[in-house]
Scaffold this motif. Structure first.
Motif, PDB file in Angstrom:
ATOM      1  N   LEU A  67      44.609  42.472  36.589  1.00 42.63           N
ATOM      2  CA  LEU A  67      43.505  43.307  36.102  1.00 42.63           C
ATOM      3  C   LEU A  67      42.355  43.406  37.103  1.00 42.63           C
ATOM      4  O   LEU A  67      41.984  42.402  37.733  1.00 42.63           O
ATOM      5  CB  LEU A  67      42.980  42.738  34.780  1.00 42.63           C
ATOM      6  N   LEU A  68      41.824  44.604  37.216  1.00 45.52           N
ATOM      7  CA  LEU A  68      40.612  44.825  38.009  1.00 45.52           C
ATOM      8  C   LEU A  68      39.435  44.862  37.043  1.00 45.52           C
ATOM      9  O   LEU A  68      39.490  45.564  36.026  1.00 45.52           O
ATOM     10  CB  LEU A  68      40.695  46.164  38.747  1.00 45.52           C
ATOM     11  N   LEU A  69      38.377  44.098  37.354  1.00 46.51           N
ATOM     12  CA  LEU A  69      37.186  44.063  36.504  1.00 46.51           C
ATOM     13  C   LEU A  69      36.087  44.936  37.105  1.00 46.51           C
ATOM     14  O   LEU A  69      35.752  44.795  38.281  1.00 46.51           O
ATOM     15  CB  LEU A  69      36.681  42.614  36.376  1.00 46.51           C
ATOM     16  N   ILE A  70      35.527  45.816  36.272  1.00 51.02           N
ATOM     17  CA  ILE A  70      34.362  46.602  36.675  1.00 51.02           C
ATOM     18  C   ILE A  70      33.177  46.073  35.886  1.00 51.02           C
ATOM     19  O   ILE A  70      33.244  45.994  34.643  1.00 51.02           O
ATOM     20  CB  ILE A  70      34.567  48.091  36.341  1.00 51.02           C
ATOM     21  N   CYS A  71      32.123  45.702  36.584  1.00 49.87           N
ATOM     22  CA  CYS A  71      30.944  45.211  35.866  1.00 49.87           C
ATOM     23  C   CYS A  71      29.705  45.512  36.683  1.00 49.87           C
ATOM     24  O   CYS A  71      29.743  45.510  37.912  1.00 49.87           O
ATOM     25  CB  CYS A  71      31.058  43.718  35.594  1.00 49.87           C
ATOM     26  N   ALA A  72      28.586  45.789  35.993  1.00 47.63           N
ATOM     27  CA  ALA A  72      27.314  45.998  36.689  1.00 47.63           C
ATOM     28  C   ALA A  72      26.718  44.624  36.995  1.00 47.63           C
ATOM     29  O   ALA A  72      27.077  43.631  36.345  1.00 47.63           O
ATOM     30  CB  ALA A  72      26.387  46.799  35.786  1.00 47.63           C
TER      31      ALA A  72
ATOM     32  N   ALA B 293      31.293  36.212  34.064  1.00 49.65           N
ATOM     33  CA  ALA B 293      31.743  34.827  34.302  1.00 49.65           C
ATOM     34  C   ALA B 293      32.720  34.404  33.198  1.00 49.65           C
ATOM     35  O   ALA B 293      33.744  33.744  33.468  1.00 49.65           O
ATOM     36  CB  ALA B 293      30.540  33.890  34.341  1.00 49.65           C
ATOM     37  N   ILE B 294      32.439  34.794  31.958  1.00 45.11           N
ATOM     38  CA  ILE B 294      33.362  34.462  30.851  1.00 45.11           C
ATOM     39  C   ILE B 294      34.701  35.169  31.077  1.00 45.11           C
ATOM     40  O   ILE B 294      35.773  34.583  30.902  1.00 45.11           O
ATOM     41  CB  ILE B 294      32.763  34.865  29.481  1.00 45.11           C
ATOM     42  N   ILE B 295      34.625  36.420  31.509  1.00 41.49           N
ATOM     43  CA  ILE B 295      35.855  37.204  31.717  1.00 41.49           C
ATOM     44  C   ILE B 295      36.690  36.583  32.834  1.00 41.49           C
ATOM     45  O   ILE B 295      37.911  36.464  32.719  1.00 41.49           O
ATOM     46  CB  ILE B 295      35.493  38.685  32.026  1.00 41.49           C
TER      47      ILE B 295
END
Ligand code: NAD
Length: 352
Positions: free
Chosen positions: A35-40, A48-50
């Motif tokens: 999985l690729l995570l996108i976050c601001a 951090a939880i993810i």
């Protein structure tokens, strides 16, 4: 009851405090292993939880989503997605992070799990707006509709008061326009009224105490319902005006919705009285005025002037909005739109 069509969009919704912990189970359900995570940057804590939730399933992080989904940002994220061999996308944040996830899904057909932290509603719509060379274009395609939405009110509790209020108005605008939409139907109208109720009641409590988690529950629930309205029926004057103002003058998305909503509602009420009367039990005999007063009482912006629009822009904006034909319950003409925009620019109360 007249003939109507109800289009239900697919999508799985997990709602509740702590539901972020369901993420790896949801990835498993989708058979997504990379999985690729996108976050601001504002999402460092949930990110951090993810990271710990996903463990080895996380293959990359893209931390720079931008408002209105600029193509250059999408292309940069797409390169990371391809080089990491991702087979799924996770996005946490507001409409900007979710817009980027949708833009990637549009180009790759990968499944998305999105975790909204504002009330914008994009997570449940098949709509994507993208910006190229300063011009924004919007398309509707089921390819961008996220497979799973995780609504965890704990994550919205960090949203500052000002953004919470304007984002809540952005959500209510979806519901108000759904009530008089050409494709309106009794199911969406129920969701619209309930969505407005939840937000109308929650926003004052959030403005008093942004950490009020019960109010956050209610606001996020309302935002979901309002987002479903946006994703199910067509929008009219309000959304088109906000689109014009955002695109032409670079005005911030949610504050623009906050300023325009009372004016668009007042303008359309004479042509959509029975539909908008569904708001009277909640908002009283003058719903537009009640929303205008609510914005004032919560210190939200009330004028386009304070959002940075030049006064000289009123005329050109009225011309653009009048010449760009779209369906609206009340006929549109340049002079009426000029008057509406002039009142909104000065921060005057709406008139029917
Ligand atoms: P946004 O995503 O840009 O977020 C606003 C700001 O709040 C950002 O700085 C973000 O980092 C911060 N933020 C978000 N969640 C936070 C949290 N919990 N705590 C602290 N800070 C937080 O803005 P938005 O209003 O959510 O979304 C606007 C964008 O979404 C626009 O590009 C708009 O066009 C798009 N949109 C699309 C649809 C659709 O159906 N396609 C619907 C609504 C909005």
């Amino acid at each position: 009851m007249n003939l109507f069509v109800y289009n239900a969009n697919r999508g799985r919704v997990i709602f509740g405090r702590g539901s972020l912990r369901q993420l790896s189970g949801e990835a498993e359900r989708l058979s997504a292993k990379r999985l690729l995570l996108i976050c601001a940057p504002s999402q460092a804590d949930p990110a951090a939880i993810i990271v710990s939730e996903l463990g080895d399933r996380l293959v990359g992080i893209f931390p720079r989503p931008a408002m209105h989904t600029p193509i250059e940002v999408t292309e940069e994220a797409l390169r990371l997605l391809r080089s990491s061999g991702a087979d799924g996308i996770v996005a946490v944040g507001g409409g900007s992070a979710i817009g980027l996830a949708k833009a990637l899904a549009l180009r790759t057909d990968l499944p998305q799990i999105v975790i909204p932290t504002t009330y914008a509603g994009s997570e449940v719509t098949p709509v994507i707006g993208e910006t190229k060379d300063g011009a924004k274009s919007t398309q509707t395609t089921l390819k961008v509709l996220p497979e799973v939405v995780i609504y965890d009110p704990n994550l919205s509790a960090t949203l500052p008061k000002a953004i919470s209020v304007t984002s809540g108005f952005n959500a209510m605008a979806h519901a108000v326009e759904a009530l008089y939409a050409r494709e309106r139907n009794p199911i969406i109208s129920l969701l619209a009224v309930e969505g407005c109720r939840a937000l109308f009641e929650a926003l004052p409590a959030i403005a008093t105490n942004p950490g009020d988690i019960e109010a956050r529950d209610s606001a996020l629930y309302g935002a979901w319902l309002c987002g479903v309205c946006l994703g199910s029926v067509g929008m009219a004057l309000h959304h088109k005006l906000c689109h014009t103002l955002g695109g032409t003058f670079g005005l911030a998305h949610a504050p623009t919705h906050t300023v325009i909503l009372p004016h668009a509602l007042a303008y359309n009420r004479p042509a959509a009285r029975p539909q908008l009367d569904m708001l009277v039990p909640l908002l009283g005999e003058n719903p537009a005025r009640r929303l205008f007063d609510l914005a004032a009482s919560l210190d939200a912006p009330q004028s386009l002037r304070e959002l940075g629009m030049p006064e000289a822009g009123i005329g050109p904006a009225a011309i653009i909005a009048a010449n760009n034909p779209y369906w609206n319950p009340r006929q549109l003409d340049e002079a009426s739109l000029h008057d509406l925009l002039d009142r909104a620019w000065h921060g005057l109360a709406p008139t029917e």
